[in-house]
Design a protein around this motif. Structure first.
Motif, PDB file in Angstrom:
ATOM      1  N   GLU A 367      37.286  42.792  47.619  1.00 21.10           N
ATOM      2  CA  GLU A 367      37.960  43.636  48.616  1.00 21.10           C
ATOM      3  C   GLU A 367      39.453  43.484  48.520  1.00 21.10           C
ATOM      4  OE1 GLU A 367      35.571  41.164  50.021  1.00 21.10           O
ATOM      5  OE2 GLU A 367      33.847  42.693  49.303  1.00 21.10           O
ATOM      6  N   GLY A 368      40.163  44.631  49.172  1.00 19.35           N
ATOM      7  CA  GLY A 368      41.473  44.560  49.315  1.00 19.35           C
ATOM      8  C   GLY A 368      42.254  44.983  47.900  1.00 19.35           C
ATOM      9  N   ARG A 369      43.611  44.820  47.857  1.00 15.75           N
ATOM     10  CA  ARG A 369      44.513  45.233  46.692  1.00 15.75           C
ATOM     11  C   ARG A 369      44.023  44.544  45.501  1.00 15.75           C
ATOM     12  NH1 ARG A 369      50.992  45.835  46.015  1.00 15.75           N
ATOM     13  NH2 ARG A 369      50.691  47.207  44.170  1.00 15.75           N
ATOM     14  N   GLY A 370      43.862  45.234  44.443  1.00 14.66           N
ATOM     15  CA  GLY A 370      43.347  44.647  43.086  1.00 14.66           C
ATOM     16  C   GLY A 370      41.971  44.378  43.050  1.00 14.66           C
ATOM     17  N   ALA A 371      40.930  44.638  43.907  1.00 10.88           N
ATOM     18  CA  ALA A 371      39.763  44.598  43.830  1.00 10.88           C
ATOM     19  C   ALA A 371      38.869  45.097  42.668  1.00 10.88           C
ATOM     20  CB  ALA A 371      38.981  45.146  45.286  1.00 10.88           C
ATOM     21  N   ALA A 372      39.378  46.287  42.262  1.00  9.44           N
ATOM     22  CA  ALA A 372      38.653  46.885  41.240  1.00  9.44           C
ATOM     23  C   ALA A 372      38.948  46.009  39.858  1.00  9.44           C
ATOM     24  CB  ALA A 372      39.365  48.360  41.004  1.00  9.44           C
ATOM     25  N   HIS A 373      40.046  45.651  39.706  1.00 11.46           N
ATOM     26  CA  HIS A 373      40.387  44.767  38.464  1.00 11.46           C
ATOM     27  C   HIS A 373      39.729  43.492  38.783  1.00 11.46           C
ATOM     28  CE1 HIS A 373      42.675  43.955  34.874  1.00 11.46           C
ATOM     29  NE2 HIS A 373      42.961  42.692  35.278  1.00 11.46           N
ATOM     30  N   ALA A 374      39.696  42.896  39.915  1.00 13.51           N
ATOM     31  CA  ALA A 374      39.053  41.579  39.975  1.00 13.51           C
ATOM     32  C   ALA A 374      37.401  41.651  39.598  1.00 13.51           C
ATOM     33  CB  ALA A 374      38.969  40.977  41.199  1.00 13.51           C
ATOM     34  N   ALA A 375      36.843  42.709  40.010  1.00 12.24           N
ATOM     35  CA  ALA A 375      35.331  42.954  39.861  1.00 12.24           C
ATOM     36  C   ALA A 375      35.279  43.239  38.290  1.00 12.24           C
ATOM     37  CB  ALA A 375      34.811  43.855  40.860  1.00 12.24           C
TER      38      ALA A 375
END
Length: 391
Positions: A367-375
């Protein structure tokens, strides 16, 4: 005579209101149009109009969305296609035969020029009234006068550029990013539309299309290196059940899809759509990448996103072969059904969350900024370095 069901009656009422509203907006423009006159045209009460569309802006956006859908249907019927298979079929500046030449694989310039020719068909025709011309242009002039709507439009424009860029990248060498090229082309096209609205007759659409051909030759030094990614927290490993809702609509292909495949699902609010690229660039080979758009205001912000995305993807489908369509799926989750199934209550325009799906389970969350890249990076060998979760 068979009695109409409640759903059929609601659909008939909605269609009547849309038809009346389109006539009203075409004659008077958005600013001067009146809900009372629309109700009178539709032979309904003012309350019946507001029961379907809570504001004049919501109604105007619905009229524009309906116009885009009808245009896409007509383009498909012109050449016998259904408008979702990437076949040709254009009018206006595309030629008397009404067909757009399929871009030669590997030719970014040809494909961008063909896209521009299709996009420019919306320019007003000689004899159109100013108000009717605004409808043809899908004009939002004077409509988005508050910060949430303007923010959503800016973020949707970023998403539009990404979708066009991904299609162009299918004709480019591996690793070449075309987002800046797409942004530049859309800036030129939207600028020509603005001039057509305020200074009718200025400029030649053929020249604009040819200019888009040549944009591909400009070295824009495009690269993908967001400075915040090294500081993004890793996705959290988990083992949660995943029961996706029934089939949903993919706005890129126009077809119904399921969400049970392995890959990444990024849930982005209308104010965070620029993060879609993080899911795409961070995805592992073979991943299904799905971007789910949510909003706290489906009637207005949701319709705005739908209008712009459907308009852009309708052009893409007419120009690019299916194999060149953007390699992601885009779902507009107006009722937050996908978000709820993922355990994300209370989503809104600033939401940014993502999960990784594997073997029918949710195996990582962020969750939060950068969540898409982290997942997206979760499970990759260098996940820790890029802000993902280890497998």
């Amino acid at each position: 005579m068979a009695r109409l069901t409640r759903a059929q009656q609601q659909e008939r009422t909605r269609a009547a209101v849309l038809a009346a509203a389109r006539r009203e907006f075409a004659e008077h423009g958005y600013a001067v149009a009146k809900i009372d006159r629309i109700a009178e045209r539709a032979e309904m009460t003012r309350g019946a109009v507001y029961s379907n569309f809570p504001t004049k802006r919501a109604l105007y956006l619905a009229v524009l969305t309906d116009l885009v859908e009808r245009s896409a249907d007509e383009a498909g019927q012109a050449d016998g296609s259904d408008g979702t298979d990437g076949t040709d079929g254009a009018a206006g500046i595309t030629g008397t035969a009404g067909r757009v030449p399929r871009p030669t694989p590997g030719s970014v310039a040809d494909s961008l020029g063909a896209f521009a020719r299709v996009w420019l068909e919306r320019l007003p025709l000689t004899g159109d009234s100013p108000a009717d011309g605004h409808l043809r242009l899908r004009s939002l002039s004077g409509v988005l006068d508050d910060e949430p709507a303007r923010t959503a439009l800016a973020q949707t424009a970023r998403l539009e550029a990404l979708l066009l860029a991904l299609a162009l990248e299918s004709y480019s060498p591996p690793g070449v990013r075309r987002v800046r090229l797409a942004e530049l082309a859309l800036t030129l096209l939207n600028g020509s539309a603005g001039l057509a609205e305020t200074a009718p007759g200025f400029g030649d659409p053929f020249d604009v299309a040819r200019a888009c051909d040549h944009l591909a030759g400009i070295d824009l030094a495009d690269s993908w290196d967001p400075p915040h990614l090294p500081y993004v927290s890793p996705a959290r490993p988990c083992d949660d059940p995943w029961a996706p809702p029934a089939e949903v609509s993919d706005r890129i292909t126009g077809r119904r899809i399921g969400l049970g495949d392995d890959g990444v699902i990024a849930v982005l609010g209308a104010g965070r759509l620029s993060a879609a690229e993080e899911a795409v660039r961070g995805a592992l080979p073979g991943d299904r990448v799905t971007v789910v758009v949510v909003t706290g205001d489906p009637a207005e912000i949701g319709r705005l996103v739908r209008l712009r995305v459907d308009d852009l993807t309708a052009c893409l489908r007419r120009v690019f072969a299916p194999g060149a369509w953007p390699p992601l799926r885009l779902v507009l989750d107006d009722h937050a059904l996908v978000a709820a199934a993922l355990g994300l209550p209370g989503v809104g325009d600033t939401t940014e969350a993502a999960v990784r799906i594997r073997d029918g389970r949710i195996v990582a969350r962020a969750e939060g900024r950068g969540a898409a890249h982290a997942a997206a990076a979760a499970g990759s060998p260098d996940a820790t370095r890029h802000g993902g979760a280890g497998a």
